[in-house]
Scaffold this active site. Sequence first.
Site, PDB file in Angstrom:
ATOM      1  CB  SER A  61     -74.264 -26.686  88.701  1.00  0.00           C
ATOM      2  OG  SER A  61     -74.941 -25.702  87.960  1.00  0.00           O
ATOM      3  CE  LYS A  64     -72.832 -25.768  84.579  1.00  0.00           C
ATOM      4  NZ  LYS A  64     -74.013 -25.630  85.449  1.00  0.00           N
ATOM      5  CB  SER A 121     -71.190 -23.045  87.874  1.00  0.00           C
ATOM      6  OG  SER A 121     -72.050 -24.162  87.852  1.00  0.00           O
ATOM      7  CE  LYS A 226     -69.712 -26.971  88.323  1.00  0.00           C
ATOM      8  NZ  LYS A 226     -70.370 -25.973  89.197  1.00  0.00           N
TER       9      LYS A 226
END
Length: 393
Positions: A61, A64, A121, A226
């Site tokens: 992720s 992202k 997320s 993140k």
Amino acid sequence: MLSRRSVFRCLLSLALLSSMVARAAAPQPPDIAARAYLLIDVTAGQVLAAKDADKPVEPASLTKLMTAYLVFDALKSGKLDLKQTLPVSENAWKMPGSRMFIDPKMKVPVEDLVKGMIVQSGNDATMALAEGVGGSAERFVEMMNRQAKALGMNATGYRNPEGLTEAGHITTARDLATLATRLMRDFPEYVKYYAIQRYRYPGTPAANDSNRNLLLFRDPSVDGLKTGHTDAAGYCLVATAHRPVAGLGEGPQGERRLLSVVLGASSESARASESQKLLNWGYTAWDVVRLSQPGAALVSPRVWKGRSPDVKLGKSEGVVVAVPAGQTGGIKTEVSRPDPLVAPLLKGQQLGMLRVKSATGEPLAEVPLTVLEAVEESGVLGRAWDALRLWIQ
């Protein structure tokens, strides 16, 4: 005369002394339980520690971050608005993995989708944004790969907007650091979303409200960025912190920002603790020293054939360098630049390099210097006179 054994002992002592000096000049990072990591002093623009920073890995992720980069770019350019709503396609609704829990009956404001992508997320929120910006997921992935090349992320290849495992979907710790640094620099008005600890969209499960970045709850200086996790990638975290440093200045310019990239940790808790360890080491093992204030010239060499007799070289945000703790007083600097400098010179034009070394001569940093104020050509007579003087020299 010295015996061979005495000579050998002397040479060995010198080698050990040299090794100790080198270690003093470059602090050794702590053991980090991760497949790869990178620590960058964003304020100074220096890499402080790295392990397998160029090894290809799955980004999970952390993908992202690029999706957010393109969404923020669309917001900044006016192609997208935080208050406008986007539809939720069947494709977005059916996304596996972490979710915001939106469905096709909803039209969700862009700002809520951004929060859902960052805080939760959510793969569903991410797909809705990708389709809203790119028109389709396939088109958006093309945009992601073009942007990666534009940022110099040459070891990165994207296959989807959310980060699920897919052949060819790879990056490196160094490329992730490049992306994260540019994200903060290019879109300061939007990175505030990464500091949100809790969020959920009305009507979605209350238990799904916590940011997966545990450092946001542990360290008040951490404000992003993140997390990521798949079975193949392990547990990953790109974390950033900003702490005030005496001597850097007042307000935002007096804060020092570090960025850590930790990839392939063994658990959610481990990625947080290893990232914290790396950040704390960066703040304690390295000091920073300001060599010039924002907008101030570091050097002002002579210019020929210009309306100004000299040119101001430096960095618009000022020059700050990181040095091993306790060695700020002994650093050495030298500037290399073309000579002679001949007008016209454009504002922002790179024109020279500042090289910083420790007291022991170990290279610490190379800082590109740019023209802070443009220097236009002088008139015909001025150019002719300078041309003659240059010819005589």
